[in-house]
Design an enzyme around this catalytic site. Structure first.
Site, short mmCIF file in Angstrom:
data_model
loop_
_atom_site.label_atom_id
_atom_site.label_comp_id
_atom_site.label_asym_id
_atom_site.label_seq_id
_atom_site.Cartn_x
_atom_site.Cartn_y
_atom_site.Cartn_z
N TYR A 33 -34.13 -104.13 -63.11
CA TYR A 33 -32.63 -103.83 -62.90
C TYR A 33 -32.18 -102.39 -62.05
CZ TYR A 33 -31.83 -101.44 -67.02
OH TYR A 33 -31.74 -100.49 -68.18
N ARG A 52 -35.06 -96.65 -55.83
CA ARG A 52 -35.95 -96.93 -57.47
C ARG A 52 -36.08 -98.28 -57.65
NH1 ARG A 52 -33.02 -94.26 -62.70
NH2 ARG A 52 -31.68 -96.24 -62.17
N LYS A 148 -38.13 -99.64 -64.17
CA LYS A 148 -36.83 -99.74 -64.88
C LYS A 148 -36.80 -101.34 -65.14
CE LYS A 148 -31.97 -98.66 -64.52
NZ LYS A 148 -31.59 -98.19 -65.87
N GLU A 180 -36.55 -88.88 -73.90
CA GLU A 180 -34.98 -89.04 -73.01
C GLU A 180 -34.20 -89.93 -74.00
OE1 GLU A 180 -35.33 -91.70 -69.51
OE2 GLU A 180 -37.06 -92.78 -70.66
N1 PDD Z 1 -29.56 -96.75 -67.92
N2 PDD Z 1 -33.24 -93.28 -68.92
C1 PDD Z 1 -33.12 -94.50 -69.40
C2 PDD Z 1 -34.04 -95.00 -70.50
C3 PDD Z 1 -32.13 -95.14 -68.79
O1 PDD Z 1 -32.05 -96.44 -69.22
C4 PDD Z 1 -31.28 -94.66 -67.83
C5 PDD Z 1 -30.14 -95.60 -67.13
C6 PDD Z 1 -31.54 -93.37 -67.56
C7 PDD Z 1 -30.52 -92.75 -66.36
O2 PDD Z 1 -30.77 -93.25 -65.36
P1 PDD Z 1 -29.68 -93.32 -63.96
O3 PDD Z 1 -29.29 -91.68 -64.07
O4 PDD Z 1 -30.51 -93.64 -62.83
O5 PDD Z 1 -28.53 -94.08 -64.48
C8 PDD Z 1 -32.61 -92.62 -68.06
C9 PDD Z 1 -28.75 -97.49 -67.29
C10 PDD Z 1 -27.33 -96.73 -67.10
C11 PDD Z 1 -28.45 -98.79 -68.05
O6 PDD Z 1 -29.49 -99.17 -68.68
O7 PDD Z 1 -27.23 -99.11 -68.39
#
Ligand code: PDD
Length: 284
Positions: A33, A52, A148, A180
């Site tokens: 996703y 990505r 992801k 993270e």
């Molecule tokens: N989550 N690390 C994890 C585990 C994440 O799920 C996310 C993003 C990020 C940050 O990635 P980005 O800057 O590309 O949003 C880091 C999204 C926002 C979610 O699951 O809703």
């Protein structure tokens, strides 16, 4: 009016949108996703999110027969149909719905399932008034966090553990080092330097993280891309997280220890302002 949701080429009112019970996303979390934020009705960091998405799909040998122009058109249509000004577009691709449940990937492949929906988040650009508190939890996710995928049980559970302990979110720790946040990348400011973990299979390489890194370089701030410990974070001048849904969000408490006096610091505030400005400017 009901929210309009996209499922495999059709736009439907949310109450009528559905996928098969045999969908591998439902049965096996066999899906990936992206979450792309929307400001002023335009898509933030769209190219980064689609790049990505391609990496996630390729890592799992999953096919999506749509190019970025088609995906941009779908995102824009989602925004337009739902009159979205501030919020996000969620996109999910799964390995589709074969006729039987089977651990093996369908051979020949079946068409992937593609879903898009929007969520409004008024005030996204303005952000919250205060910083967040996080707790630490062991990182019990699988070892390919760079992909992801929709297997979000542990991150979801982690947020509930945090809530149960009166915090807003959790930072995950592995081998004594912070990986993270449950849905964001972790940063600290210590000794005049920004510190954040380098991309690897241990974390999701955030698109917001990458944008903030560019702003850090442009602003001439010093940076160390390296893992850090929880103790280091607790003793830091500032801590914050980055993600598409929070942009740059200060962390003011880690496991009951205030960070930087317990209030949001100037570096996070500056990076947030720079990020929102750049996001508005470059959104498509
Ligand atoms: N989550 N690390 C994890 C585990 C994440 O799920 C996310 C993003 C990020 C940050 O990635 P980005 O800057 O590309 O949003 C880091 C999204 C926002 C979610 O699951 O809703």
């Amino acid at each position: 009016m009901a929210r309009q949701v996209h499922v495999n080429g059709r736009w439907l009112p949310e109450g009528e949108a559905s996928v098969s019970v045999f969908d591998r996303g439902f049965l096996m979390a066999d899906g990936v996703y992206e979450v792309t934020s929307v400001l002023d009705g335009r898509l933030v960091d769209f190219a980064g999110h689609m790049a990505r998405l391609r990496r996630s799909l390729a890592a799992l040998s999953m096919d999506l027969p749509l190019d970025d122009a088609a995906l941009l058109a779908l995102h824009r249509e989602a925004v337009a149909r739902n009159a979205l000004s501030e919020g996000m577009v969620y996109l999910q691709v799964t390995r589709g719905a074969p006729p039987e449940r089977d651990f093996a990937w369908p051979d020949p492949p079946v068409p992937p399932t593609l879903v898009l929906f929007t969520q409004a988040k008024p005030g996204l650009a303005r952000g919250p008034e205060r910083g967040i508190g996080v707790i630490s939890i062991p990182d019990l996710r699988w070892a390919r966090r760079d992909i992801k995928t929709v297997q979000l049980l542990y991150p979801s559970w982690g947020k509930m553990i945090a809530r149960g302990r009166g915090a807003d979110d959790a930072w995950m720790v592995e081998d004594g080092l912070v990986t993270e946040g449950t849905s964001n990348n972790a940063w600290i400011v210590a000794g005049g330097r920004l510190v954040t973990r380098p991309p690897s299979e241990a974390i999701l390489s955030g698109i917001t993280r990458a944008a903030v890194l560019r702003l850090v370089a442009e602003a001439g701030l010093s940076l160390e891309e390296r893992p850090f410990t929880l103790a280091e974070a607790q003793a830091a001048d500032e801590a914050f997280v980055t993600s598409a849904t929070t942009f740059v969000l200060p962390v003011v408490r880690i496991d009951d220890r205030p960070v930087g006096g317990g209030s949001p610091g100037p570096v996070a505030a500056r990076l947030r302002a720079l990020y929102v400005e750049e996001a508005r400017r470059s959104a498509v």
